[in-house]
Write an enzyme that holds these catalytic residues in place. Structure first.
Site, PDB file in Angstrom:
ATOM      1  N   SER A 105       0.760  -1.362   0.129  1.00 43.79           N
ATOM      2  CA  SER A 105      -0.186   0.123  -0.144  1.00 43.79           C
ATOM      3  C   SER A 105       0.870   1.106   0.072  1.00 43.79           C
ATOM      4  CB  SER A 105      -1.021   0.070   1.292  1.00 43.79           C
ATOM      5  OG  SER A 105      -1.754   1.232   1.178  1.00 43.79           O
ATOM      6  N   SER A 107       1.306   5.670  -1.445  1.00 42.89           N
ATOM      7  CA  SER A 107       0.422   6.891  -0.961  1.00 42.89           C
ATOM      8  C   SER A 107      -0.839   7.155  -1.779  1.00 42.89           C
ATOM      9  CB  SER A 107       1.518   8.250  -1.676  1.00 42.89           C
ATOM     10  OG  SER A 107       1.981   8.220  -2.714  1.00 42.89           O
ATOM     11  N   GLN A 110      -3.072   0.970  -3.424  1.00 39.48           N
ATOM     12  CA  GLN A 110      -2.785  -0.284  -3.003  1.00 39.48           C
ATOM     13  C   GLN A 110      -2.720  -1.485  -3.965  1.00 39.48           C
ATOM     14  OE1 GLN A 110      -5.745   0.260   0.174  1.00 39.48           O
ATOM     15  NE2 GLN A 110      -6.167  -1.900  -0.172  1.00 39.48           N
ATOM     16  N   ASP A 259      11.880   6.011 -13.433  1.00 39.44           N
ATOM     17  CA  ASP A 259      12.267   5.770 -11.871  1.00 39.44           C
ATOM     18  C   ASP A 259      12.668   4.440 -11.635  1.00 39.44           C
ATOM     19  OD1 ASP A 259      12.155   6.197  -9.297  1.00 39.44           O
ATOM     20  OD2 ASP A 259      10.153   5.570  -8.900  1.00 39.44           O
TER      21      ASP A 259
END
Length: 394
Positions: A105, A107, A110, A259
């Site tokens: 989970s 920000s 989830q 990322d």
């Protein structure tokens, strides 16, 4: 005893949840801890700033890379209602099995494991309940804070309003899983002929803006390998493949994973590289591709004047820019790094230094260039780690 209204407030503010004072930490660490306490939107803001060393500075951006976007999971009933409302069918008709407990989970959402009626294992990303409303409220607060910060001289170099505007665009994209689904499809097309990389296959019929269903990719995360290297893994091959994949994304496809940290990279059977989490991506159009080519030529030729002109053209320079001083600093930069042998060239060090130099002159890089720099720094960090540890893996 001080009975003023503020007595005792600062010690409470400057303490972590368990009461440990944070005053002894560097200010960058204190800011990271503050973002963690403020919740999902501020954690995402910190993660955005970690990709913008030209705005936040190298030290702060690297500190903010440690932000963990862990958050309490929504109750199973709320998740069930969200999925059924979005996909307009009962959960039992949609999936043969569904794990009510979230496997992770973060920000804004989830992740749950599930199995289709065909038997295929999948994972389902679900937005947190009312997260859009919470983010909207936080955005209003951030916009007001940015306006105030613009009036404070020591904060003006951070371009608060520009950062918040960029952040609003980034959050709008991340809150739409439909964008991530399209990113997955684009990467799958780009690497359809490359057997060394695996992109999770999304299930479009089981996905919406708030729900994303995709193939479960099984393997060992690079973050786990770094912590506890397993025997028999060919680290050199993995590193070479990872580098080739990233360079193909950037320079051939013009569409790259922005990322590529170890938690988003899996090592599968036969050293196939599995990539996860395509919410943050970068694009390189023809103009930027040409600019990058010119910059590389200027670096190779040690042409400080041309490189200075390119930086000013690509970035947003202030009206009072001291061009002569910038050119002199770039000359020193080129002299230092041109003396390094090619096999010992410190790419990440060079990128950090040129980014910090640009920031000192208050030149704001386009977000896509800043993201690219961060991706290259992350890539080289992984390659350097692999090279240092390859002997112990054999």
């Amino acid at each position: 005893m001080d009975q003023s209204p503020g007595a005792g407030v600062l010690p409470r503010i400057c303490s972590r949840p368990r009461g440990t004072s944070i005053a002894r930490h560097r200010w960058e660490t204190r800011l990271r801890l503050a973002f963690s306490e403020l919740g999902p939107t501020f954690i995402k803001l910190g993660q955005l700033l970690s990709t913008r060393p030209d705005l936040a500075g190298v030290a702060l951006s690297e500190e903010l890379q440690q932000l963990q976007a862990n958050a309490p999971a929504d109750p199973p009933d709320a998740v069930r209602k969200m999925i059924e409302a979005e996909l307009k069918r009962p959960l039992g008709e949609l999936f043969a099995e569904f794990e009510a407990a979230a496997m992770a989970s973060a920000s804004i959402g989830q992740v749950h494991r599930a199995r289709l009626h065909s038997g295929e294992k999948v994972v389902i990303k679900v937005l947190h309940t009312d997260i859009e409303k919470k983010v909207a409220v936080d955005m209003e607060i951030l916009a007001g804070l940015a306006q105030l910060a613009e009036r404070v001289p020591e904060y003006q170099n951070y371009r608060p309003r520009a950062v918040v505007a960029e952040f609003q665009r980034a959050m709008h994209r991340e809150l739409d899983f439909g964008r991530e689904l399209r990113n997955l499809q684009q990467f799958a097309r780009d690497f359809s002929d490359n057997p060394t990389v695996h992109i999770p296959r999304p299930h479009e019929e089981l996905s919406t803006k708030r729900v994303l269903t995709m193939e479960m990719v099984e393997g060992m995360k690079m973050s786990e390998i770094i912590q506890s290297p397993p025997p028999g893994v060919n680290l050199v091959e993995i590193a070479q493949r990872g580098a080739a994949i990233c360079l193909e994304m950037i320079f051939d496809n013009g569409f790259y994973h922005a990322d590529p940290h170890p938690g988003n990279i899996l090592v599968m059977e036969n050293n196939v590289i599995g990539l996860l989490d395509f919410g943050m991506v970068g694009r390189i159009d023809e103009r930027l591709h040409d600019d990058l080519g010119e910059m590389l030529l200027a670096l190779g030729d040690q042409d400080a004047e041309h490189l200075t002109s390119l930086i000013i053209r690509v970035g947003k320079a202030p009206a009072n820019l001291d061009r002569s001083s910038l050119a002199l600093d770039i000359t020193d930069f080129l002299a230092h790094y041109s003396s390094q042998p090619l096999d010992q060239f410190d790419l990440s060090g060079a990128l950090r230094e040129i980014t910090e130099l640009i920031r000192r002159y208050n030149i704001m890089l386009p977000a896509r260039i800043a993201m690219l720099i961060k991706a290259l720094i992350t890539l080289e960090a992984r390659l350097n780690w692999s090279a240092r540890n390859s002997a112990s893996w054999k």
